[in-house]
Design a protein around this motif. Structure first.
Motif, PDB file in Angstrom:
ATOM      1  N   PRO A 241       0.830  -1.208   0.000  1.00  0.00           N
ATOM      2  CA  PRO A 241       0.000   0.000   0.000  1.00  0.00           C
ATOM      3  C   PRO A 241       0.865   1.259   0.000  1.00  0.00           C
ATOM      4  O   PRO A 241       2.015   1.234   0.435  1.00  0.00           O
ATOM      5  N   THR A 242       0.301   2.352  -0.488  1.00  0.00           N
ATOM      6  CA  THR A 242       0.956   3.653  -0.389  1.00  0.00           C
ATOM      7  C   THR A 242       0.394   4.337   0.842  1.00  0.00           C
ATOM      8  O   THR A 242      -0.812   4.575   0.913  1.00  0.00           O
TER       9      THR A 242
ATOM     10  N   TYR B 178       9.099   6.865   3.137  1.00  0.00           N
ATOM     11  CA  TYR B 178       8.768   5.617   3.826  1.00  0.00           C
ATOM     12  C   TYR B 178       9.608   4.474   3.277  1.00  0.00           C
ATOM     13  O   TYR B 178      10.156   4.561   2.180  1.00  0.00           O
ATOM     14  N   VAL B 179       9.704   3.410   4.089  1.00  0.00           N
ATOM     15  CA  VAL B 179      10.476   2.219   3.727  1.00  0.00           C
ATOM     16  C   VAL B 179       9.555   1.010   3.784  1.00  0.00           C
ATOM     17  O   VAL B 179       8.807   0.832   4.752  1.00  0.00           O
TER      18      VAL B 179
ATOM     19  N   ILE C 265       7.405   4.675   8.458  1.00  0.00           N
ATOM     20  CA  ILE C 265       7.173   6.055   8.040  1.00  0.00           C
ATOM     21  C   ILE C 265       8.236   6.928   8.702  1.00  0.00           C
ATOM     22  O   ILE C 265       8.530   6.770   9.888  1.00  0.00           O
ATOM     23  N   TYR C 266       8.790   7.857   7.949  1.00  0.00           N
ATOM     24  CA  TYR C 266       9.745   8.827   8.485  1.00  0.00           C
ATOM     25  C   TYR C 266       9.100  10.208   8.338  1.00  0.00           C
ATOM     26  O   TYR C 266       8.936  10.712   7.231  1.00  0.00           O
ATOM     27  N   ASP C 267       8.715  10.782   9.481  1.00  0.00           N
ATOM     28  CA  ASP C 267       7.982  12.038   9.488  1.00  0.00           C
ATOM     29  C   ASP C 267       8.836  13.142  10.099  1.00  0.00           C
ATOM     30  O   ASP C 267       9.709  12.881  10.934  1.00  0.00           O
ATOM     31  N   LEU C 268       8.562  14.361   9.704  1.00  0.00           N
ATOM     32  CA  LEU C 268       9.272  15.521  10.232  1.00  0.00           C
ATOM     33  C   LEU C 268       8.879  15.748  11.686  1.00  0.00           C
ATOM     34  O   LEU C 268       7.703  15.708  12.029  1.00  0.00           O
ATOM     35  N   ASN C 269       9.868  15.975  12.542  1.00  0.00           N
ATOM     36  CA  ASN C 269       9.638  16.225  13.965  1.00  0.00           C
ATOM     37  C   ASN C 269      10.023  17.678  14.259  1.00  0.00           C
ATOM     38  O   ASN C 269      11.204  18.013  14.278  1.00  0.00           O
TER      39      ASN C 269
ATOM     40  N   LEU D 107      13.407  12.364  -1.929  1.00  0.00           N
ATOM     41  CA  LEU D 107      13.190  10.946  -1.655  1.00  0.00           C
ATOM     42  C   LEU D 107      11.735  10.701  -1.274  1.00  0.00           C
ATOM     43  O   LEU D 107      11.180  11.407  -0.428  1.00  0.00           O
ATOM     44  N   ASN D 108      11.120   9.697  -1.891  1.00  0.00           N
ATOM     45  CA  ASN D 108       9.737   9.320  -1.573  1.00  0.00           C
ATOM     46  C   ASN D 108       9.643   7.953  -0.909  1.00  0.00           C
ATOM     47  O   ASN D 108       8.919   7.784   0.065  1.00  0.00           O
TER      48      ASN D 108
END
Length: 197
Positions: free
Chosen positions: A48-49, A57-58, A68-72, A158-159
């Motif tokens: 899934p996306t 994301y990886v 998920i890699y989100d901005l903190n 990067l996506n």
């Protein structure tokens, strides 16, 4: 006459059954892939996306669970200097819930090492693969923060990262390839690169 009908029904059943078997084999073939290590077929996974805010994301075999890699951001709306990126799971294989990475995942696999470079710019590396540099910085185009990576010898947003894993062990998985997908900031086109780590 009864014998003729019996033979006719048997032939009809036989042809119908063999057609069903062929269709089933074809369907299974289309939904499987061959493991290059064991040479056995396994089901192909439809990933899934993620529909959540994220930098990137990886995803990896053998399931659809996604990191998920989100901005903190800190209180002033800038990337937190100690921890500018927050990684977490979306457990699609379970109920689709969010979960934090555990200690081993953070320290040895999917965690990140970040180093401030000044002007709210950060050098970013995976703890498990420090050779591939990433940069967190604000885009001049949309004024948003993105992760930039070198894809096809050019800096791109990067996506997604996909890890093709076949066999190995918990500590040393056999990574067949890494696929990096991103967006060319000049053209807006998707760019992709694969490599063997």
């Amino acid at each position: 006459m009864k014998i003729f009908l019996s033979i006719l029904l048997s032939l009809a059943f036989l042809f119908h059954h063999s057609e069903t078997v062929s269709e089933t084999r074809l369907h299974n073939y289309l939904l499987t892939e061959v493991d290059s290590v064991s040479h056995k077929t396994r089901p192909q996974i439809n990933f899934p996306t993620p529909n959540v805010p994220k930098l990137f994301y990886v995803q990896r075999d053998p399931n659809t669970n996604t990191i998920i890699y989100d901005l903190n951001l800190n209180a002033s709306g800038q990337p937190d200097s100690d921890n500018p990126i927050h990684p977490y799971w979306i457990k699609y294989n379970d109920r689709g819930q969010k979960e934090e990475l555990n200690f081993i995942q953070r320290k040895f696999a999917y965690g990140l090492i970040t180093k401030p470079l000044g002007n709210n710019k950060f050098d970013v590396r995976f703890v498990s693969y420090k050779k591939y540099p990433l940069v967190l910085m604000r885009s001049a185009t949309d004024n948003k923060y993105h992760i930039y990576a070198t894809i096809e010898k050019k800096l791109a947003v990067l996506n997604r990262i996909f890890l093709k894993i076949e066999g190995g062990t918990f500590w040393f998985p056999n990574v067949v390839y890494v696929e990096i997908k991103g967006t060319d900031p000049d053209t807006g086109k998707e760019v992709t690169e694969r490599f063997k780590p």
